[in-house]
Design an enzyme around this catalytic site. Structure first.
Site, PDB file in Angstrom:
ATOM      1  N   ASP A  25       0.708  -1.212  -0.042  1.00 11.48           N
ATOM      2  CA  ASP A  25       0.074  -0.046  -0.003  1.00 11.48           C
ATOM      3  C   ASP A  25       0.857   1.173   0.178  1.00 11.48           C
ATOM      4  OD1 ASP A  25       0.893   0.259   2.510  1.00 11.48           O
ATOM      5  OD2 ASP A  25      -0.913  -0.362   3.512  1.00 11.48           O
TER       6      ASP A  25
ATOM      7  N   ASP B  67      -7.745  -7.542   1.591  1.00 15.46           N
ATOM      8  CA  ASP B  67      -6.806  -7.600   2.703  1.00 15.46           C
ATOM      9  C   ASP B  67      -7.200  -7.055   4.017  1.00 15.46           C
ATOM     10  OD1 ASP B  67      -5.163  -4.906   3.773  1.00 15.46           O
ATOM     11  OD2 ASP B  67      -6.351  -4.412   1.876  1.00 15.46           O
TER      12      ASP B  67
END
Length: 389
Positions: A94, A268
């Site tokens: 990320d 996720d």
């Protein structure tokens, strides 16, 4: 079979749901996919080969945490994140935006990026879109996320719009910084809070950038599930159906099932690992809080039919003892069980979509959760742990 390019193929649909494959040099990601979170280059309480054996095709690493410790430059000198953490398969990182907003003691946001203080030692850092992509490149991740501004929900429409438009401008800068990297991908992130017109505009503008994939961000931050699902339904028609769709930070098994039903491909969440470290397990019977005294003399395993040794070998009484004693083994076993269950859940969803029986399968899964093995109740206290994940 892998490829030297990044490709995504939808192999079957069932309503809005779809199953498919992301192919890239380091491996194939079967979708819908759940990505275990390896924040600091480790899926907590798990060995990498265990994670792979459970069926995970990809894990997630965190730009914010790794840039602060041990630093992206050090990871690069040591051969990159795959070698560093002994995970030779795909890694998604990320951008660090969410952690900058949620963890930093002090931060300042402007057009150029974010200036913030580390939650570790108070040192000052600057995260621009270009720097975020640079860090992810130093780590060597296969799928990289744009830097975006995350706002807490609920918020005003004006706040959501300002953050969404800034995130769009940052997406373009990230795209330029990423350039052409065969075999790797950069994903954009749809923002817009709870405002449908903002979500739609964000999705349309990002689609015009022709990125390799698209994420839905700014959800799973405490809003009711119906709000999250409404936002998915709002943006799904505007997200290219030939590209992967990733719902960031989600979530509970029910969140995942309902989002798959609405066309999401990737997920996720720290929930299965964090919950396991706090004594909460997920099973096909629903949740169980192993801290509860009623498990003290329960000789049954968590799930005798599971293929996971943590689930089918150890008694609930023993696991209860480990949890109440704060033994590390308890954290390891419950994390193992939880990740096994999440991967079994995803495998079941993929199979059901391929067979055209998703709705029947979801009904069976939810019936198991509701019925439970012997009392049909979600354990008291489960929500508190889950909410902290």
């Amino acid at each position: 079979m892998t490829t030297d390019q990044f490709t995504f193929t939808v192999t079957k649909t069932d309503g809005a749901a779809r199953t498919g494959e992301i192919r890239m040099p380091r491996g194939v990601i079967r979708t819908p996919a759940f990505m275990p979170v390896g924040t600091a280059a480790t899926v907590k309480a798990m060995y990498p080969d265990q994670v792979k054996a459970l069926g995970a095709d990809v894990v997630l690493g965190n730009t914010y945490h790794l840039m602060l410790r041990p630093s992206a430059e050090r990871v690069a000198r040591l051969g990159g994140l795959h070698k560093f953490m002994n995970w030779p398969y795909p890694i998604l990182t990320d951008s660090g935006g969410f952690q900058v907003m949620s963890l930093s003691a002090l931060r300042k946001i402007d057009e150029s990026g974010v200036t913030f203080q580390s939650h570790i030692d108070g040192s000052t850092h600057v995260m621009t879109p270009e720097r975020s992509i640079e860090i992810q490149g130093l780590l060597g991740s296969d799928i990289q996320m744009q830097l975006d501004e995350c706002v807490k929900l609920p918020c005003t429409e004006a706040v959501a719009e300002k953050a969404m438009r800034l995130s769009l401008r940052w997406a373009e800068r990230c795209r330029v910084a990423f350039g052409e990297q065969p075999g790797r991908a950069m994903f954009g992130i749809v923002q817009g809070g709870e405002v449908e017109r903002l979500r739609i505009e964000s999705a349309k503008e990002l689609a015009n950038l022709d990125l390799k994939g698209y994420a839905i961000g700014g959800l799973a931050v405490g809003e009711p599930q119906d709000v999250m699902l409404r936002m998915i339904e709002t943006v799904e028609p505007y997200m290219p159906n030939t590209k992967p769709r990733y719902l960031m930070g989600v979530g509970t098994p029910d969140d995942i099932v309902e989002s798959v039903r609405r066309g999401v491909d990737m997920f996720d969440c720290v929930m299965p690992t964090r919950a396991g470290r706090h004594g909460l397990v997920f099973t096909r019977f629903g949740r169980m809080n192993l801290r509860n005294a009623r498990f003290a003399e329960d000789t049954r395993p968590l799930d005798a039919e599971s293929k996971c040794a943590a689930s089918n070998t150890y008694s609930r009484a023993y696991l209860h003892h480990l949890v109440r004693s704060n033994e590390i083994l308890g954290m390891m076993l419950l994390t193992w069980n939880n990740l096994a269950y999440y991967q079994e859940l995803m495998a079941g969803l993929r199979k059901a979509i391929a067979e055209g029986r998703l709705e029947d399968h979801i009904g069976e899964v939810k019936e198991g959760w509701a019925k439970g093995e012997h009392d049909g109740k979600v354990e008291a206290g489960a929500g508190a742990v889950a909410a902290s994940a």
